[in-house]
Design an enzyme around this catalytic site. Structure first.
Site, PDB file in Angstrom:
ATOM      1  CD  GLN A  70      -2.753  -1.127   2.497  1.00 37.27           C
ATOM      2  OE1 GLN A  70      -3.131  -0.133   3.093  1.00 37.27           O
ATOM      3  NE2 GLN A  70      -2.914  -2.358   2.953  1.00 37.27           N
TER       4      GLN A  70
HETATM    5  N1  LIG Z   1      -7.409 -14.109 -10.305  1.00 39.85           N
HETATM    6  C1  LIG Z   1      -6.324 -14.012  -9.544  1.00 39.85           C
HETATM    7  N2  LIG Z   1      -6.380 -13.364  -8.375  1.00 39.85           N
HETATM    8  C2  LIG Z   1      -5.258 -13.282  -7.629  1.00 39.85           C
HETATM    9  C3  LIG Z   1      -4.047 -13.891  -8.025  1.00 39.85           C
HETATM   10  N3  LIG Z   1      -3.114 -13.654  -7.091  1.00 39.85           N
HETATM   11  C4  LIG Z   1      -3.719 -12.919  -6.125  1.00 39.85           C
HETATM   12  N4  LIG Z   1      -5.008 -12.698  -6.437  1.00 39.85           N
HETATM   13  C5  LIG Z   1      -5.976 -11.930  -5.658  1.00 39.85           C
HETATM   14  O1  LIG Z   1      -5.514 -10.603  -5.562  1.00 39.85           O
HETATM   15  C6  LIG Z   1      -5.829 -10.049  -4.286  1.00 39.85           C
HETATM   16  C7  LIG Z   1      -4.608  -9.481  -3.614  1.00 39.85           C
HETATM   17  O2  LIG Z   1      -3.704 -10.514  -3.281  1.00 39.85           O
HETATM   18  P1  LIG Z   1      -2.614 -10.354  -2.115  1.00 39.85           P
HETATM   19  O3  LIG Z   1      -1.785 -11.574  -2.141  1.00 39.85           O
HETATM   20  O4  LIG Z   1      -3.234  -9.947  -0.862  1.00 39.85           O
HETATM   21  O5  LIG Z   1      -1.785  -9.113  -2.704  1.00 39.85           O
HETATM   22  P2  LIG Z   1      -0.509  -8.417  -2.043  1.00 39.85           P
HETATM   23  O6  LIG Z   1       0.423  -8.111  -3.161  1.00 39.85           O
HETATM   24  O7  LIG Z   1       0.034  -9.251  -0.952  1.00 39.85           O
HETATM   25  O8  LIG Z   1      -1.138  -7.058  -1.489  1.00 39.85           O
HETATM   26  P3  LIG Z   1      -0.612  -6.147  -0.244  1.00 39.85           P
HETATM   27  O9  LIG Z   1      -0.426  -7.051   0.900  1.00 39.85           O
HETATM   28  O10 LIG Z   1      -1.678  -5.125  -0.014  1.00 39.85           O
HETATM   29  O11 LIG Z   1       0.656  -5.511  -0.704  1.00 39.85           O
HETATM   30  C8  LIG Z   1      -6.494 -11.166  -3.497  1.00 39.85           C
HETATM   31  O12 LIG Z   1      -7.877 -10.995  -3.566  1.00 39.85           O
HETATM   32  C9  LIG Z   1      -6.071 -12.413  -4.226  1.00 39.85           C
HETATM   33  O13 LIG Z   1      -7.001 -13.459  -4.117  1.00 39.85           O
HETATM   34  C10 LIG Z   1      -4.039 -14.599  -9.289  1.00 39.85           C
HETATM   35  O14 LIG Z   1      -3.030 -15.164  -9.728  1.00 39.85           O
HETATM   36  N5  LIG Z   1      -5.189 -14.622  -9.992  1.00 39.85           N
END
Ligand SMILES: Nc1nc2c(ncn2[C@@H]2O[C@H](COP(=O)(O)OP(=O)(O)OP(=O)(O)O)[C@@H](O)[C@H]2O)c(=O)[nH]1
Ligand SMILES: [Mg+2]
Lengths: 188, 132
Positions: A70
């Protein structure tokens, strides 16, 4: 291949290896790491700090640092650069609106002294979505070819299905092993 | 805190929120005894911090009947103010023979975790493990 398998493939010349995972919020960083550990990925919350996975195999440790993406957290990323052996930068390939923003963040990371020469793996995540840009398009769009000061690789993947995660990890292992071999030769 | 089979990701035990109580009392964890048969186990610790911490680190020791079996030192470094963080450790269990008898082990294994900012002790917790 899970993180444990990855650890077993790393050469044990150094006592520890550190992988830093960065990228914009919602890119899928936490989901990728959970998928690699075979954990449930259905109820992942945005990361409000760091998530660390430490694995140990025969006295050798692998630490993987996943830091929240974020906007309010990004200024703190620099606190986690020290002693990084490899950087994984995760992109939501379907988020065209923020493609420029993610390119700028990546560009800034590549200019950091503490990350100089650190190999970078770019995961073009969410390839399961229809609207996802292909890795080639992202390479083009973000001018990744201009990266010349370090090994880099872009890997299409989906944390949802697991596709591509293993290939990316194989690349990381090779690069970390290359670097530790080079250090060994320098010493000799 | 939670514990999993690291190879299947299966959740074996979860503590829920212990909060402040954890710092004053010895806590008890009732863990399914099948955990002793896992080739690799992971333990996860979740914590929040209102304050920024500059040199956060922890020392964790696992004791069996008072003898230290395992020791982890971990340097987190900087902790973001107002953050929620997690640390998961995965250990490949090279369990000695006597680790296989849950009844003998139950209640005799303790996990002691001390948290520091640099050299200053911030908190210490003790969890006693029962295999059920
Ligand atoms: N369709 C799809 N959704 C995904 C994929 N990878 C992650 N998501 C979705 O994207 C959203 C964010 O995923 P996170 O893993 O929380 O992302 P992050 O990069 O860790 O985000 P921050 O912790 O805020 O930095 C979630 O709702 C996941 O389910 C993917 O390969 N395909
Ligand atoms: Mg996250």
């Amino acid at each position: 291949m899970g993180l444990l398998t990855l650890l077993r493939k790393l050469k044990r010349t150094d006592q520890e290896a550190r992988i830093l995972v960065l990228g914009l919020d919602n890119a899928g960083k936490t989901t990728i790491l959970k998928k690699l550990s075979e954990e449930d990925i259905t109820s992942i919350m945005p990361t409000q700090g760091f998530n660390i996975k430490s694995l140990m195999h025969d006295e050798f440790k692998l630490n993987v640092w996943d830091i929240g993406g974020q906007k309010s957290i990004r200024p703190y990323w620099r606190n986690y650069f020290d002693q990084t052996d490899a950087l994984i930068y995760v992109i939501d390939s379907a988020d065209k609106r923020r493609m420029e923003e993610t390119g700028e963040e990546l560009g800034q990371l590549l200019e950091e002294d503490k990350l100089s020469e650190v190999p970078v793996l770019i995961y073009a995540n969410k390839q399961d979505l229809m609207s996802a840009m292909a890795p080639d398009e992202i390479t083009e769009g973000l001018n990744l070819h201009t990266i010349r000061d370090r090994p880099w690789h872009i890997q299409g993947c989906s944390a949802k299905t697991g596709d591509g995660l293993q290939d990316g990890m194989e690349w990381i292992v090779t690069k970390i092993n290359d670097a530790s071999r080079a250090r060994g030769e320098e010493k000799a | 805190m939670d514990m999993r089979d690291a190879e299947t990701g299966k959740l074996l035990w979860e503590s829920g929120k212990w909060g402040q109580r954890m710092l004053r009392e010895e806590m008890q964890a009732r863990v399914p005894k099948e955990i002793l048969e896992c080739r690799a186990v992971s333990r996860e610790l979740n914590f929040t911090s209102q304050e920024e911490i500059r040199q956060f680190r922890l020392e964790q020791r696992i004791f069996l009947r008072g003898a230290c079996l395992e020791e982890w030192f971990f340097d987190f470094g900087f902790v973001i103010p107002g953050s929620t963080n997690s640390w998961q450790q995965t250990i490949e269990a090279a369990a000695p023979e006597d680790m296989r008898h849950p009844a003998e082990l139950s209640g005799k294994v303790t996990i002691e975790t001390s948290f520091y900012d640099g050299k200053t002790l911030i908190a210490k917790t003790l969890v006693r493990v029962f295999y059920v």
